[in-house]
Design a protein around this motif. Structure first.
Motif, PDB file in Angstrom:
ATOM      1  N   ARG A  68      36.019  64.769  39.735  1.00 46.43           N
ATOM      2  CA  ARG A  68      35.262  63.921  38.814  1.00 46.43           C
ATOM      3  C   ARG A  68      35.971  62.603  38.516  1.00 46.43           C
ATOM      4  N   PHE A  69      37.313  62.615  38.432  1.00 52.80           N
ATOM      5  CA  PHE A  69      38.048  61.442  37.968  1.00 52.80           C
ATOM      6  C   PHE A  69      38.867  60.808  39.084  1.00 52.80           C
ATOM      7  N   VAL A  70      38.881  59.474  39.093  1.00 51.96           N
ATOM      8  CA  VAL A  70      39.669  58.685  40.037  1.00 51.96           C
ATOM      9  C   VAL A  70      40.406  57.624  39.230  1.00 51.96           C
ATOM     10  N   TYR A  71      41.688  57.446  39.534  1.00 53.52           N
ATOM     11  CA  TYR A  71      42.508  56.436  38.879  1.00 53.52           C
ATOM     12  C   TYR A  71      42.904  55.400  39.928  1.00 53.52           C
ATOM     13  N   GLY A  72      42.980  54.128  39.541  1.00 53.91           N
ATOM     14  CA  GLY A  72      43.348  53.103  40.511  1.00 53.91           C
ATOM     15  C   GLY A  72      43.676  51.778  39.852  1.00 53.91           C
ATOM     16  N   LEU A  73      43.890  50.757  40.695  1.00 52.69           N
ATOM     17  CA  LEU A  73      44.157  49.392  40.257  1.00 52.69           C
ATOM     18  C   LEU A  73      42.912  48.552  40.475  1.00 52.69           C
ATOM     19  N   SER A  74      42.716  47.555  39.615  1.00 48.03           N
ATOM     20  CA  SER A  74      41.567  46.684  39.784  1.00 48.03           C
ATOM     21  C   SER A  74      41.900  45.270  39.313  1.00 48.03           C
ATOM     22  N   ALA A  75      40.998  44.357  39.633  1.00 47.35           N
ATOM     23  CA  ALA A  75      41.085  42.965  39.209  1.00 47.35           C
ATOM     24  C   ALA A  75      39.670  42.494  38.904  1.00 47.35           C
ATOM     25  N   VAL A  76      39.537  41.583  37.977  1.00 44.71           N
ATOM     26  CA  VAL A  76      38.226  41.068  37.597  1.00 44.71           C
ATOM     27  C   VAL A  76      37.981  39.746  38.316  1.00 44.71           C
ATOM     28  N   LYS A  77      36.898  39.695  39.066  1.00 48.73           N
ATOM     29  CA  LYS A  77      36.561  38.478  39.824  1.00 48.73           C
ATOM     30  C   LYS A  77      36.375  37.299  38.872  1.00 48.73           C
ATOM     31  N   GLY A  78      36.991  36.169  39.235  1.00 48.89           N
ATOM     32  CA  GLY A  78      36.902  34.976  38.414  1.00 48.89           C
ATOM     33  C   GLY A  78      37.949  34.911  37.324  1.00 48.89           C
ATOM     34  N   LYS A  79      38.664  36.025  37.090  1.00 45.05           N
ATOM     35  CA  LYS A  79      39.682  36.059  36.044  1.00 45.05           C
ATOM     36  C   LYS A  79      41.053  36.403  36.617  1.00 45.05           C
ATOM     37  N   SER A  80      41.103  37.340  37.536  1.00 42.57           N
ATOM     38  CA  SER A  80      42.366  37.850  38.047  1.00 42.57           C
ATOM     39  C   SER A  80      42.634  37.369  39.468  1.00 42.57           C
ATOM     40  N   GLN A  81      43.879  37.015  39.733  1.00 44.90           N
ATOM     41  CA  GLN A  81      44.275  36.675  41.089  1.00 44.90           C
ATOM     42  C   GLN A  81      45.194  37.739  41.665  1.00 44.90           C
ATOM     43  N   PHE A  82      45.411  38.801  40.914  1.00 50.77           N
ATOM     44  CA  PHE A  82      46.203  39.939  41.376  1.00 50.77           C
ATOM     45  C   PHE A  82      45.747  41.139  40.560  1.00 50.77           C
ATOM     46  N   PHE A  83      46.084  42.340  41.002  1.00 41.88           N
ATOM     47  CA  PHE A  83      45.689  43.534  40.255  1.00 41.88           C
ATOM     48  C   PHE A  83      46.335  43.480  38.874  1.00 41.88           C
TER      49      PHE A  83
END
Length: 198
Positions: A68-83
């Motif tokens: 059910r659960f997945v953990y990971g890294l993310s970045a927000v388009k337009g705000k982040s240039q790296f995770f």
């Protein structure tokens, strides 16, 4: 589950904006393979509308099984240039914002987490016949604090995805790749069974 955008080294060197664009391309997708109906098309669906890299689950209990659960890294388009954030996806709960699944995030100003590592609580209590909930445990991540110019170990409660503790370090730890936690030093071998881990 992970999808990646393939780019050549020359693409990255000649067009640095491609890296930032590629950062936002990869995301969790589910593919259903019609094993009992050969010749049928493979159906795919995007589970979350943002990027997700270095995904991990509770491998000890759910590797190759429905989870059910997945953990990971993310970045927000337009705000982040790296995770710049850790995320927890709930694959069984639709997002209240429309497309995809529900998510919870941890982020901090100018903080860049590394790959999350899920550490389960003791898999099964003595005398208990049922396993603990899938997200019972903690999520560890080494985070770079760009303002302070050092790293710290972040410990999140895997259920609520809230901070339990952080361990400051007086130095910077470079970003690494892929790790696992093995309970009581039980490193799986080719003869290890699921029961050996429990």
């Amino acid at each position: 589950m992970d999808s990646f955008l393939a780019l050549s080294i020359s693409d990255l060197l000649n067009h640095s904006s491609l890296f930032i664009e590629a950062l936002h391309q990869g995301g969790p997708e589910r593919y259903r393979l019609p094993l009992w109906n050969p010749g049928s098309p493979v159906a795919g669906e995007r589970l979350w509308q943002r990027s997700l890299e270095f995904p991990t689950i509770s491998y000890d209990m759910y590797n190759t099984r429905k989870h059910r659960f997945v953990y990971g890294l993310s970045a927000v388009k337009g705000k982040s240039q790296f995770f710049d954030r850790l995320v927890k996806l709930d694959l069984d709960t639709p997002s209240p914002h429309g497309k995809g699944v529900a998510s919870v995030e941890w982020t901090g100003d100018e903080m860049y987490p590394g790959e999350p590592i899920f550490v389960p609580n003791h898999p099964r209590s003595k005398g208990s016949s049922s396993p603990p909930p899938e997200d019972s445990g903690v999520v560890l991540s080494v985070v770079l604090d760009a303002y302070a110019k050092h790293s710290f170990l972040l410990i999140l409660d895997a259920t609520s995805f809230t901070e339990i503790a952080s361990v400051p370090l007086n130095f910077t730890i470079p970003f690494g790749f892929h790790g696992r936690f093995y309970h009581n030093g039980t490193f799986p071998t080719s003869s290890t069974t699921r029961q050996d881990i429990l």
